[in-house]
Scaffold this motif. Sequence first.
Motif, PDB file in Angstrom:
ATOM      1  N   GLY A  71      -6.647 -19.527  34.606  1.00 19.08           N
ATOM      2  CA  GLY A  71      -6.286 -19.080  35.938  1.00 19.08           C
ATOM      3  C   GLY A  71      -5.740 -17.668  35.964  1.00 19.08           C
ATOM      4  N   ASP A  72      -5.389 -17.117  34.788  1.00 14.47           N
ATOM      5  CA  ASP A  72      -4.906 -15.741  34.721  1.00 14.47           C
ATOM      6  C   ASP A  72      -6.056 -14.772  34.985  1.00 14.47           C
ATOM      7  N   GLU A  73      -5.689 -13.601  35.490  1.00 17.77           N
ATOM      8  CA  GLU A  73      -6.613 -12.476  35.555  1.00 17.77           C
ATOM      9  C   GLU A  73      -6.199 -11.511  34.452  1.00 17.77           C
ATOM     10  N   VAL A  74      -7.137 -11.188  33.573  1.00 20.29           N
ATOM     11  CA  VAL A  74      -6.855 -10.313  32.439  1.00 20.29           C
ATOM     12  C   VAL A  74      -7.732  -9.070  32.569  1.00 20.29           C
ATOM     13  N   ALA A  75      -7.097  -7.911  32.595  1.00 21.33           N
ATOM     14  CA  ALA A  75      -7.830  -6.651  32.725  1.00 21.33           C
ATOM     15  C   ALA A  75      -7.605  -5.805  31.483  1.00 21.33           C
ATOM     16  N   PHE A  76      -8.701  -5.288  30.931  1.00 22.78           N
ATOM     17  CA  PHE A  76      -8.640  -4.423  29.763  1.00 22.78           C
ATOM     18  C   PHE A  76      -9.088  -3.024  30.161  1.00 22.78           C
ATOM     19  N   PHE A  77      -8.344  -2.023  29.710  1.00 21.10           N
ATOM     20  CA  PHE A  77      -8.675  -0.645  30.055  1.00 21.10           C
ATOM     21  C   PHE A  77      -8.183   0.285  28.958  1.00 21.10           C
TER      22      PHE A  77
END
Length: 83
Positions: A71-77
């Motif tokens: 359910g988490d939103e994980v963003a990589f940048f």
Amino acid sequence: MKVLYFAWLKEKTGLSSEDVDLPNGVTDVSGFVAWLQGRGDGYADAFGDASIVRVAVNQEHVEMSHPLSNGDEVAFFPPVTGG
């Protein structure tokens, strides 16, 4: 989980986003990155030097030791520079 990729991470993985289930045994961002690296050459290349990759979970910047759940939103940048 919703996973988002930005800049050269997007280019190397070939994806801007994807939905995945949190893999069994993965409890934090670093474990998730290790799992991603094993998904293929694009992922391995994108996360080859994970120490320079920045991550946000549910739109908050976090460390690689941050816990994850479905359910988490994980963003990589990449690192952001200012000027």
